[in-house]
Design a protein around this motif. Structure first.
Motif, PDB file in Angstrom:
ATOM      1  N   SER A  76       0.795  -1.221   0.000  1.00 19.53           N
ATOM      2  CA  SER A  76       0.000   0.000   0.000  1.00 19.53           C
ATOM      3  C   SER A  76       0.834   1.281   0.000  1.00 19.53           C
ATOM      4  CB  SER A  76      -0.931   0.017   1.211  1.00 19.53           C
ATOM      5  OG  SER A  76      -0.175   0.044   2.399  1.00 19.53           O
ATOM      6  N   GLU A  77       2.126   1.183  -0.008  1.00 25.04           N
ATOM      7  CA  GLU A  77       2.948   2.385  -0.009  1.00 25.04           C
ATOM      8  C   GLU A  77       3.747   2.418  -1.311  1.00 25.04           C
ATOM      9  OE1 GLU A  77       4.944   2.432   3.810  1.00 25.04           O
ATOM     10  OE2 GLU A  77       3.120   3.100   4.788  1.00 25.04           O
ATOM     11  N   GLY A  78       5.034   2.433  -1.261  1.00 23.44           N
ATOM     12  CA  GLY A  78       5.824   2.485  -2.482  1.00 23.44           C
ATOM     13  C   GLY A  78       7.249   2.887  -2.204  1.00 23.44           C
ATOM     14  N   THR A  79       7.876   3.497  -3.195  1.00 26.63           N
ATOM     15  CA  THR A  79       9.269   3.904  -3.048  1.00 26.63           C
ATOM     16  C   THR A  79       9.336   5.323  -2.476  1.00 26.63           C
ATOM     17  OG1 THR A  79       9.457   4.868  -5.257  1.00 26.63           O
ATOM     18  CG2 THR A  79       9.910   2.490  -5.052  1.00 26.63           C
ATOM     19  N   PRO A  80      10.437   5.663  -1.830  1.00 26.98           N
ATOM     20  CA  PRO A  80      10.577   7.023  -1.316  1.00 26.98           C
ATOM     21  C   PRO A  80      10.456   8.087  -2.411  1.00 26.98           C
ATOM     22  CG  PRO A  80      12.196   5.604  -0.293  1.00 26.98           C
ATOM     23  CD  PRO A  80      11.545   4.794  -1.388  1.00 26.98           C
ATOM     24  N   LEU A  81      11.045   7.820  -3.575  1.00 26.59           N
ATOM     25  CA  LEU A  81      10.988   8.809  -4.652  1.00 26.59           C
ATOM     26  C   LEU A  81       9.562   8.978  -5.166  1.00 26.59           C
ATOM     27  CD1 LEU A  81      12.660  10.785  -6.277  1.00 26.59           C
ATOM     28  CD2 LEU A  81      13.170   8.939  -7.893  1.00 26.59           C
ATOM     29  N   ARG A  94      15.103  15.894  -4.994  1.00 30.48           N
ATOM     30  CA  ARG A  94      16.498  16.219  -5.333  1.00 30.48           C
ATOM     31  C   ARG A  94      17.481  15.423  -4.457  1.00 30.48           C
ATOM     32  NH1 ARG A  94      15.906  21.207  -5.292  1.00 30.48           N
ATOM     33  NH2 ARG A  94      15.897  21.555  -7.528  1.00 30.48           N
ATOM     34  N   VAL A  95      17.225  15.379  -3.162  1.00 31.65           N
ATOM     35  CA  VAL A  95      18.112  14.662  -2.241  1.00 31.65           C
ATOM     36  C   VAL A  95      18.137  13.172  -2.581  1.00 31.65           C
ATOM     37  CG1 VAL A  95      18.428  13.974   0.179  1.00 31.65           C
ATOM     38  CG2 VAL A  95      17.856  16.339  -0.381  1.00 31.65           C
ATOM     39  N   LEU A  96      16.978  12.593  -2.826  1.00 31.54           N
ATOM     40  CA  LEU A  96      16.917  11.164  -3.168  1.00 31.54           C
ATOM     41  C   LEU A  96      17.678  10.876  -4.462  1.00 31.54           C
ATOM     42  CD1 LEU A  96      13.208  10.616  -2.183  1.00 31.54           C
ATOM     43  CD2 LEU A  96      15.151   9.401  -1.163  1.00 31.54           C
ATOM     44  N   LEU A  97      17.489  11.713  -5.467  1.00 34.83           N
ATOM     45  CA  LEU A  97      18.208  11.526  -6.735  1.00 34.83           C
ATOM     46  C   LEU A  97      19.714  11.657  -6.542  1.00 34.83           C
ATOM     47  CD1 LEU A  97      15.805  13.481  -9.111  1.00 34.83           C
ATOM     48  CD2 LEU A  97      16.185  10.990  -9.090  1.00 34.83           C
ATOM     49  N   GLU A  98      20.138  12.619  -5.731  1.00 32.26           N
ATOM     50  CA  GLU A  98      21.575  12.802  -5.450  1.00 32.26           C
ATOM     51  C   GLU A  98      22.183  11.579  -4.783  1.00 32.26           C
ATOM     52  OE1 GLU A  98      21.608  16.385  -3.104  1.00 32.26           O
ATOM     53  OE2 GLU A  98      21.491  17.683  -4.877  1.00 32.26           O
ATOM     54  N   ALA A 101      18.701   7.398  -6.134  1.00 28.30           N
ATOM     55  CA  ALA A 101      17.358   6.858  -6.382  1.00 28.30           C
ATOM     56  C   ALA A 101      17.124   6.759  -7.888  1.00 28.30           C
ATOM     57  CB  ALA A 101      16.286   7.744  -5.736  1.00 28.30           C
ATOM     58  N   ASP A 102      16.514   5.677  -8.312  1.00 28.72           N
ATOM     59  CA  ASP A 102      16.238   5.418  -9.723  1.00 28.72           C
ATOM     60  C   ASP A 102      14.994   6.197 -10.148  1.00 28.72           C
ATOM     61  OD1 ASP A 102      15.508   4.402 -12.212  1.00 28.72           O
ATOM     62  OD2 ASP A 102      15.794   2.311 -11.634  1.00 28.72           O
ATOM     63  N   GLY A 135      16.642  11.876 -15.919  1.00 20.89           N
ATOM     64  CA  GLY A 135      16.529  10.713 -16.798  1.00 20.89           C
ATOM     65  C   GLY A 135      15.200   9.979 -16.735  1.00 20.89           C
ATOM     66  N   ALA A 136      14.227  10.517 -16.021  1.00 16.31           N
ATOM     67  CA  ALA A 136      12.910   9.858 -15.960  1.00 16.31           C
ATOM     68  C   ALA A 136      12.276   9.892 -17.351  1.00 16.31           C
ATOM     69  CB  ALA A 136      12.006  10.566 -14.953  1.00 16.31           C
ATOM     70  N   ARG A 137      11.698   8.756 -17.723  1.00 13.36           N
ATOM     71  CA  ARG A 137      11.033   8.639 -19.012  1.00 13.36           C
ATOM     72  C   ARG A 137       9.539   8.471 -18.811  1.00 13.36           C
ATOM     73  NH1 ARG A 137      15.172   5.260 -18.769  1.00 13.36           N
ATOM     74  NH2 ARG A 137      13.855   3.418 -18.660  1.00 13.36           N
ATOM     75  N   PRO A 138       8.740   9.108 -19.674  1.00 17.30           N
ATOM     76  CA  PRO A 138       7.277   8.957 -19.557  1.00 17.30           C
ATOM     77  C   PRO A 138       6.863   7.519 -19.825  1.00 17.30           C
ATOM     78  CG  PRO A 138       7.855  10.634 -21.200  1.00 17.30           C
ATOM     79  CD  PRO A 138       9.123  10.006 -20.741  1.00 17.30           C
ATOM     80  N   ARG A 139       5.723   7.164 -19.285  1.00 18.10           N
ATOM     81  CA  ARG A 139       5.151   5.830 -19.478  1.00 18.10           C
ATOM     82  C   ARG A 139       4.904   5.596 -20.967  1.00 18.10           C
ATOM     83  NH1 ARG A 139       1.786   2.249 -16.115  1.00 18.10           N
ATOM     84  NH2 ARG A 139       2.217   3.403 -14.233  1.00 18.10           N
TER      85      ARG A 139
END
Length: 140
Positions: A76-81, A94-98, A101-102, A135-139
């Motif tokens: 029911s939750e997910g990833t931090p990002l 920003r902190v997670l990406l640094e 985080a994927d 680098g995130a790509r749209p679905r």
């Protein structure tokens, strides 16, 4: 550390992260709570801090061993990002990406939404821009 103490410290750390209490987070970590832990419901301190936009707590947890891509909760939750992107917490994203985080990691063990999906639904254009730059790509 025995199992009972580990469980108690883990709960203490998650609770402190949930309410955004940085001194209590630091205290729990000093007492031996592992940064990469979860409470009985599977919630990680990094996830709850990320959802709440507590970038200062996120930094401390990552610096003390929390992994940025650990999925939280039991379905029911997910990833931090994803949690931070869902609410447009740009500094936390920003902190997670640094910290590695994927930006394309989908929650629900790869079958759910990615951070960009969440930020786009917000709408949070600054968060979307940050994720795309990372680098995130749209679905498809």
């Amino acid at each position: 550390m025995n199992r009972r103490k580990h469980k108690k410290l883990s709960r203490r750390l998650v609770d402190a992260a949930l309410v955004g209490d940085l001194p209590r987070v630091r205290s729990a970590l000093r007492a031996g709570a592992p940064a990469e832990t979860a409470d009985p419901a599977g919630s990680t301190p990094l996830y709850v801090a990320s959802v709440n936009g507590a970038a200062d707590i996120v930094r401390v947890l990552l610096a003390t061993g929390a992994r940025p891509d650990t999925e939280s909760g039991i379905g029911s939750e997910g990833t931090p990002l994803c949690g931070a992107a869902c609410w447009g917490h740009t500094e936390t994203v920003r902190v997670l990406l640094e910290h590695g985080a994927d930006p394309n990691l989908r929650e629900d063990h790869g079958t759910g939404w990615a951070p960009l999906d969440w930020a786009s639904k917000g709408p949070y254009p600054e968060t979307v821009e940050l994720l795309v730059t990372a680098g995130a790509r749209p679905r498809d």
